[in-house]
Design a protein around this motif. Structure first.
Motif, PDB file in Angstrom:
ATOM      1  N   GLY A   8      40.933 -38.912   6.834  1.00  0.00           N
ATOM      2  CA  GLY A   8      40.514 -39.868   5.828  1.00  0.00           C
ATOM      3  C   GLY A   8      41.587 -40.349   4.881  1.00  0.00           C
ATOM      4  N   GLY A   9      42.794 -39.836   4.988  1.00  0.00           N
ATOM      5  CA  GLY A   9      43.848 -40.325   4.111  1.00  0.00           C
ATOM      6  C   GLY A   9      44.293 -41.719   4.508  1.00  0.00           C
ATOM      7  N   GLY A  10      45.176 -42.293   3.705  1.00  0.00           N
ATOM      8  CA  GLY A  10      45.682 -43.627   4.030  1.00  0.00           C
ATOM      9  C   GLY A  10      46.264 -44.317   2.827  1.00  0.00           C
ATOM     10  N   VAL A  12      45.871 -47.345   0.008  1.00  0.00           N
ATOM     11  CA  VAL A  12      44.853 -48.123  -0.682  1.00  0.00           C
ATOM     12  C   VAL A  12      45.453 -48.703  -1.958  1.00  0.00           C
ATOM     13  N   SER A  17      39.038 -47.031  -3.139  1.00  0.00           N
ATOM     14  CA  SER A  17      38.395 -45.755  -2.837  1.00  0.00           C
ATOM     15  C   SER A  17      38.821 -45.238  -1.470  1.00  0.00           C
ATOM     16  N   LEU A  18      38.794 -43.927  -1.348  1.00  0.00           N
ATOM     17  CA  LEU A  18      38.994 -43.259  -0.068  1.00  0.00           C
ATOM     18  C   LEU A  18      38.082 -42.051  -0.023  1.00  0.00           C
ATOM     19  N   ARG A  19      37.730 -41.643   1.193  1.00  0.00           N
ATOM     20  CA  ARG A  19      36.936 -40.431   1.367  1.00  0.00           C
ATOM     21  C   ARG A  19      37.650 -39.505   2.354  1.00  0.00           C
ATOM     22  N   LEU A  20      37.946 -38.315   1.880  1.00  0.00           N
ATOM     23  CA  LEU A  20      38.576 -37.307   2.719  1.00  0.00           C
ATOM     24  C   LEU A  20      37.519 -36.358   3.269  1.00  0.00           C
ATOM     25  N   GLN A  81      35.258 -37.615  -2.238  1.00  0.00           N
ATOM     26  CA  GLN A  81      35.123 -39.053  -2.477  1.00  0.00           C
ATOM     27  C   GLN A  81      35.996 -39.408  -3.673  1.00  0.00           C
ATOM     28  N   VAL A 119      47.788 -39.510   1.006  1.00  0.00           N
ATOM     29  CA  VAL A 119      47.074 -40.545   0.263  1.00  0.00           C
ATOM     30  C   VAL A 119      48.109 -41.301  -0.560  1.00  0.00           C
TER      31      VAL A 119
END
Length: 123
Positions: A8-10, A12, A17-20, A81, A119
């Motif tokens: 779920g990283g990346g 942004v 928002s990101l969810r791991l 989240q 992230v």
């Protein structure tokens, strides 16, 4: 052995928002606390948030109100989240689990780490 696999990283933009996710697998009796730590370049690895098997969550001050940790005990999975992300949230995020093993009549507690997921929050 216990394996923790993060996803779920990346990359942004700030405000996004990101969810791991982190799934635990292997041989163990139970998992007590699961959570997330992060490490930015040149800094120490710090707690972001964790949650007990009973659902009690704990957060670092700088993520309170923006991040939410949750878990699915049946799936041995913990989530993070992350909302309203800031450039200072940029780091490698590591999953952590405190695991109990039962060997015959003995109890052995161990701590395990995932390999980390990057992230990056751009300004």
């Amino acid at each position: 052995q216990v394996q923790l696999v993060e996803s779920g990283g990346g990359l942004v933009q700030a405000g996004g928002s990101l969810r791991l996710s982190c799934a635990a697998s292997g041989s163990f009796s139970s998992i007590n606390t699961m959570g997330w730590y992060r490490q930015a370049p040149g800094k120490m690895r710090d707690l972001v948030a964790n949650i007990t098997s009973g659902g009690i969550a704990n957060y670092a001050d700088d993520v309170k109100g923006r991040f939410t940790v949750s878990r699915d005990n049946a799936q041995n999975t913990v989530y993070l989240q992350m909302n309203s992300l800031k450039p200072e949230d940029t780091a490698v995020y590591y999953c952590n689990a405190e695991v109990r093993h039962r060997v015959l009549s003995s109890v052995i507690d161990g701590e395990y780490w995932g390999h980390g997921t990057q992230v990056t929050v751009s300004s």
